[in-house]
Design a protein around this motif. Sequence first.
Motif: not given
Length: 260
Positions: A153-162, A131-137, A107-111
Motif C-alpha cells: 500500500m505504501e508503493y501504489v496510488k489508488i484512484y477512483s472513477v465514476l 483504479i477502482i470504481p467510485e462505489d468500491d472506494a 472492475d468491482h473485485i469486491g473482496n
Amino acid sequence: MRNKKNNELAVCGFAAVKKLEKLHGDKIRRLYFTEEVAPLFGGLCKKLAARKGIYNKVNDSSELEKLSGTVHHQGVVAMIYMPEILPLDSDITDSWIEYGQSAILLDHIGNANNFGAIVRSAAFFGIKNIIIPEDDATSAITTSSYRIAEGGMEYVKIYSVLSIEKLLKAVKGKMVRIGTDLSERSRSSDEIKKICSGKPAILILGNEEHGISEEARKNCDELVIIPYEGMKLGVEESPVDSLNVAQAASILLYELSKSR
C-alpha cells in the motif's frame, strides 16, 4: 478495522507496519504492540515520542484484536487516518501516458483480501497505479487488505472513477486497453508484450463470478486469457475452471512488466 468516529484505520501485521514506518512513518498517530515485538519498534517509538505521538505496550493481545478486528495482527497495530482515494482525472492519465506508466483497473473485485493481494503483486512488479470504481472506494482499503498487501500500500496510488466506460473511451489510442476473458477468442497472456508494443496499458481485472463488465469488454483493444499448461503434460482438462483473480493478476502483471 475502521474507526469511523476518529476517521482512522488500523494497520496491522509486521511487514505492513514496518513498511509504513519506513516510507510514511509520519502517518502513524498511535502505536500498540506486545512485549514480544517491542524491541523491533524502538526506533518508531522514539519518533512518536519526539512528535508527542502515542505508543503503548499491551499486556494482552486481545486488546490488539479489538483495535484491528482480527487475530492476525502479528503483535502490532498502528492507527492512521483513513487513506484518501483520489478521483482520477485527465491530468493524471495524461502523466501516465507521458511517462509510459501502466495501470490496473479493478472492475468491482469486491473482496478485500483479493484487493490486498493484487496491491502486493502490483508493488512487486512496479505497477504504481490502481483504479477502482467510485462505489468500491469505501470498502477497498481495509485493515485486512492493508495487511495482506504486506507493505504494498505504501508503493501504489489508488484512484477512483465514476464510469469505467468513460475512462476507457478517454484513453483510447493512448493506452492499450487489455481485458481478461475466458473466451476462446482471447489471446494468450504471454502475448501482452507484443500487444502493448511499448505503449502504456490499462489491465482490466473483473470479479470471479462475472468477470469484467460488458461495458469494459466492449472498450478493450484486446482480451487475454491465461493458457492452460496442463496439456503439455498430457492432462487434457484443467481440474478447475479458472484461477483466483489475485493469482491471475500476478501472472498478468508479470507479463505486463515485460512490455516496459
